[in-house]
Scaffold this active site. Structure first.
Site, PDB file in Angstrom:
ATOM      1  N   GLU A  76       1.008  -1.219   0.410  1.00  0.00           N
ATOM      2  CA  GLU A  76      -0.099   0.099   0.386  1.00  0.00           C
ATOM      3  C   GLU A  76       0.918   1.150  -0.014  1.00  0.00           C
ATOM      4  OE1 GLU A  76      -4.357  -0.585   1.451  1.00  0.00           O
ATOM      5  OE2 GLU A  76      -3.210  -1.040   3.142  1.00  0.00           O
ATOM      6  N   HIS A  95      -0.054   5.292   7.891  1.00  0.00           N
ATOM      7  CA  HIS A  95      -1.010   4.708   7.182  1.00  0.00           C
ATOM      8  C   HIS A  95      -1.201   3.205   8.330  1.00  0.00           C
ATOM      9  CE1 HIS A  95      -4.051   1.834   5.563  1.00  0.00           C
ATOM     10  NE2 HIS A  95      -3.529   1.119   6.028  1.00  0.00           N
ATOM     11  N   HIS A  97      -4.134   0.039  10.653  1.00  0.00           N
ATOM     12  CA  HIS A  97      -5.624  -0.401  11.585  1.00  0.00           C
ATOM     13  C   HIS A  97      -5.492   0.478  12.255  1.00  0.00           C
ATOM     14  CE1 HIS A  97      -3.946  -3.325   8.165  1.00  0.00           C
ATOM     15  NE2 HIS A  97      -4.320  -1.806   7.324  1.00  0.00           N
ATOM     16  N   HIS A 166     -10.914  -0.232   7.759  1.00  0.00           N
ATOM     17  CA  HIS A 166      -9.746  -0.920   7.282  1.00  0.00           C
ATOM     18  C   HIS A 166      -8.950   0.078   7.946  1.00  0.00           C
ATOM     19  CE1 HIS A 166      -6.152  -0.532   3.789  1.00  0.00           C
ATOM     20  NE2 HIS A 166      -6.069  -0.926   5.046  1.00  0.00           N
TER      21      HIS A 166
END
Lengths: 256, 256, 256, 256
Positions: A76, A95, A97, A166
Site C-alpha cells: 500500500e 497508514h 489499522h 480498513h
C-alpha cells in the site's frame, strides 16, 4: 550527520513509537518525504514497524516505486505516494489499522469529531473514504496510484481520513507531527465512543478552539518534544534520539 | 529438517503466538494435520499453550486418540479430530475461549459479521453452535466424536464457528492461516461491538469484497509472512522462525 | 514438607496469581483454613498481595484475630473469619475489588449470571450484599464480625457474593478453586456486559449446565492443574509450584 | 534527610507512580507545596513524569514562576499555582488527561459521581470546568493565573474538577492522597460508565457514606501506606521508598 541522516534516524524511531503505542502492529507504515527532492520519499521495506532498522529503508519515487532497491515494498505504498503528490505541504504520512478508529469508518451518521484537545488536528470531522464507491468490490487495499489518488482527494486539505473497514491515513508537516496525530486519533475515538454511550449530548471542540490550537502549534516546541522523547524512550529508542530543538531546552515562556 | 520437522516447529510457535496475542490462555489449543498421513494430526499434551515445547507434541489418530503417547491429552481434542474428518481441505485447527468473541455466541439476532478487511475470512456471518440443541445439558465441553461431528457440521465449509457460552473453533489450510484467523476474529468482534454501540447502521464487507479477499489470499506471500514473523518475535520465538518463503524476500509486485 | 507447608506455599502463590491476573491490586486478600484446626485460618499481614512472602503469613482465630502475631492485619479479615464460621465446607476465601464485577453490584435489575462455561460456579445469579441495609452509612468496609456474618448470610451456600460499591468475596473448597473463581468472575462479567449491549436477549447457562459442571468439577484434575500451573508461572512462581496431582500427569480419560 | 528532602523524594516517586498507573503519560504533572513556605511549591521542569528525577525539580513562587531555575517549566503550572493560592489546606496537586475521565467532561447531564468506595473523595459529584465559558475560544490550556483562578473557583472546596475536553485537576492534603485520588478517579469513572450501560438505575455512595469515609481517612494509616508502597514498587521505585509511618507497622486496630 546531515539533515537526511537525522530524518531517516527519526523515521526508524517513528516506526518503533507507532508500534509500541499500539497504533500499528504487523501492518501499517510511516514515511517521510525526501528533504531535498520533493518527488522522492522514504519508507521501510515490507516489514512490521517494530522490526524496522535504518538498513530497511527504501527510497521511492513519486509513483510509489523503489528507485533502486529490489526488496519487497509495502503493497500500500501508493497511499503515501498519492498523498505526497496531492499535498506539497505534507512531509510525513502514516497508514494504520488502529482498532479504535475503525468503528467510525463503518457506520453512517456518526462522524469522528475532535472532543479532546489533543484531537483538535482532526478539524471539523474526519472524512471517510470507501474504496467501494469508485472501485467496486476489491480486497480493500490501496494497491495502485488511481486508488491512492482517490483516497488523497477524500483527505483533501485535512490531516486524517478514515478508510472504511480498513484503517486510516494521516498526513502532517513533520514526522513528529504525523506520529502525534496517529497516537491521539484512537484516543479521541475512544473518548468519543464512551461519551456517546453516556446517552447525552456530546460537546466537541468549537471551530474557534480547533483554529486556536492549529495556529498555536509549534513543531519544535518543548511541549511537542516532550511527547516525542517520552514515546521514543518507551519504545527503547533512547540511543536514537536526536538533540532536542533549542527551543525545547531554553526557558521559553511561549503561550502556545 | 524434513517437512514434518518444520511443521512441528511451526506448531510450537503457533502455540506461543496464540498465547502471547491473548487468543488462548491456560485453555485453548492448536493442531496440525500430518503432512503425509491425513488420518493423523499433531497437538500438544494437556498444557497451557504458553508452555508448549516440541517434546510436548502428541500424534493423534482420526478418532482423536493418541497413537502411542500415554500423557494426558486435551479433553476437547475431538474438536480437532472431527473437523479434520469432515474437512479434507483443512490442515490446521484452533480452539479458543477468546473473550471478545463470546458475546456474539450468547445472543440472538446479532451475528458476528466481517466488518474489517482482516475479518473477511469470516465469510457471510459466523455460525453459532449450541451444544444444548442436540445434547441437552452438558458441561459444554466437546468430549467425544459425536459432539465434535455436530460442531463440524455447524462449521460447514466455513473458517470459524462460535460455540455458545464457550469459545470458537477455527479451521484453515495452514498453521499460519489458522493463527491469523484466530488473532483477527476477536479484533473484528471488538470493532463490530463498538460500531453497533454508535447507534448507527453498520456497513459490513460486501460479498464481493469477501470473495476478492478470499481469492487473493496467498499463504506464502510477503504480506502473510510479515505478520507471522512479527507475532513470532513478539512471542519470543525468533530462534524458532523458519526461513521466509522465497516469495517473501524477493521483489514480488503482486496485487493482492 | 507437611501438608501445612504445602498449603502455605500455595497461599503465597495464590496471592501472586490474583495480583498478576489483575483480580487484586494493593487491596484484596486471600486466605486458607488451617488443615488441622478448622477454627484457624491463615492470611498475610496487611500488605499488597503482589509482595506477600511466606514470612508475611499470620495465623488467625475464628474471631478474625491474630493468634500470636503483632503485625498489622488486613482490616477486613472479618470477611474471611465470618465465611469460615458459616461454611464448614469452605477452605479458602478471596476478597477483591476487581473492577469489572463492580457495575453489577451498583445497579438494580441487572444481576450477574453465568454466561460462559468458566463462570458456571456462579450458580443461578450472584447475590448482592449492601452493607447499608443493616448498618446504615459506613465506610463500606467489613471491619467486625457482625458485618462479616451479615455478608456470609448473603453469600449463603454460594461461591460468590458481590459487595455493593466495593467488590466481591468468593469462597471455595480449595485454594486452587477460589483462585479460579476469582479470575473467571470478572471475565464472565465482561462478557455479560458486552452481550447485553448488543441489544439482544442473552442466553445464560441453563440450570442443568450449571449442575453438570458442578458435578464434574474435580479439584485435582489435569484440567484444573493446567490453569494453576500457567497462572503460577506467569506470576513468576515457577519455583514455588508443588508437584502436580498424580491424576494430572497420568493418562486420565475422564469426561470432566 | 530533612522533611523537605523526604517530600521531594516522594514527589519524584509520585511522578513515577502516576505514569506507571496510566494516569499521566507524556503530559500531566504533580506538585507539592513547600513545607516551610506556603507561597512556594515544587514541580518538575517540562518533562514526561516517567522521566522525572530529583534534579528536574523546580521551585515555583505563588505566581507560578520559577524562583531561580531557567529551564522550561510546564505551560500549565498555573493550575497548581492557582489552586495553592485558593486552598491553604491543599499541599499537593495533580493535573492529568486520564482518558476514562474525559467522557464525563464533555457531556451534559451525566455527572461523574462516587460509585465505588475508593471514589468517595469525589464528594457529591465532580464539577466540570469549561474554559470556554469565560475565555471563549482558546487552545484549552491553562496558561496564566486568570484561567488558573477560574479553574480553582470551579474546584471550590472539592478534591477534583474535570476540565472539559482536556482532563482533570485534583487537590489533596498530601502527596500520597493526591496520587491516590488520581489513580482511583479513572477507575470510578470506568465503573460508572459500565454500570450506566447496563440500562439500570445506578446506586452511588450515599452522603453519609461519603462523609464516613472522609472522616475516617488517616493519611499515615497502614491501609494508605499499603497502596503507596505497592504502586511505588510497581513503578520501580523500591529504593526511593521512605520509611513507612510508625502506624503502618505496629498492630493498629483502627476501625477505618
Amino acid at each position: 550527520m546531515s539533515q537526511l541522516d537525522d530524518l531517516l534516524r527519526d523515521l526508524v524511531v517513528a516506526n518503533r513509537i507507532l508500534s509500541n503505542e499500539g497504533v500499528v502492529d504487523a501492518y501499517g507504515h510511516v514515511s517521510v518525504r525526501h528533504p531535498d527532492n520533493p518527488q522522492r520519499f522514504f519508507m521501510s521495506r515490507s516489514l512490521a514497524p517494530q522490526l524496522v532498522e535504518r538498513r530497511d529503508l527504501i527510497e521511492f519515487d513519486q509513483a510509489g516505486e523503489p528507485v533502486i532497491d529490489t526488496r519487497q515494498p509495502y503493497l500500500e505504498r501508493f497511499i503515501h505516494a498519492a498523498i505526497y503528490e496531492a499535498r506539497p505541504d505534507v512531509t510525513a504520512v502514516v497508514h494504520a489499522h488502529a482498532e479504535d478508529t475503525l468503528p467510525f469508518g463503518i457506520v453512517e451518521g456518526a462522524p469522528l469529531v475532535p472532543v479532546i484537545h489533543s484531537g483538535s488536528f482532526i478539524g471539523g470531522k474526519v472524512p471517510v473514504w470507501d474504496i467501494r464507491k469508485k472501485f467496486g468490490d476489491t480486497n480493500l487495499l490501496v494497491t495502485n496510484m488511481m486508488q491512492g489518488r482517490d483516497l488523497a482527494k477524500c483527505l483533501g486539505n485535512g490531516r486524517v481520513v478514515l478508510m472504511r473497514g480498513h484503517g486510516f491515513a494521516s498526513a502532517a508537516r513533520s514526522i513528529i507531527e504525523v506520529v502525534r496525530l496517529s497516537v491521539y486519533l484512537p484516543r479521541n475515538a475512544r473518548v468519543q465512543m464512551n461519551a456517546m454511550r453516556l446517552g447525552a449530548k456530546v460537546t466537541p471542540l468549537s471551530k474557534g478552539e480547533i483554529a486556536a490550537r492549529a495556529t498555536g502549534y509549534k513543531p519544535n516546541s518543548p511541549e511537542t518534544w516532550r511527547a516525542w522523547q517520552y514515546w521514543a524512550i518507551r519504545a527503547g529508542c533512547r540511543a536514537k534520539l536526536g538533540k532536542p530543538p533549542r527551543a525545547a531546552t531554553e526557558a521559553d515562556r511561549e503561550t502556545r
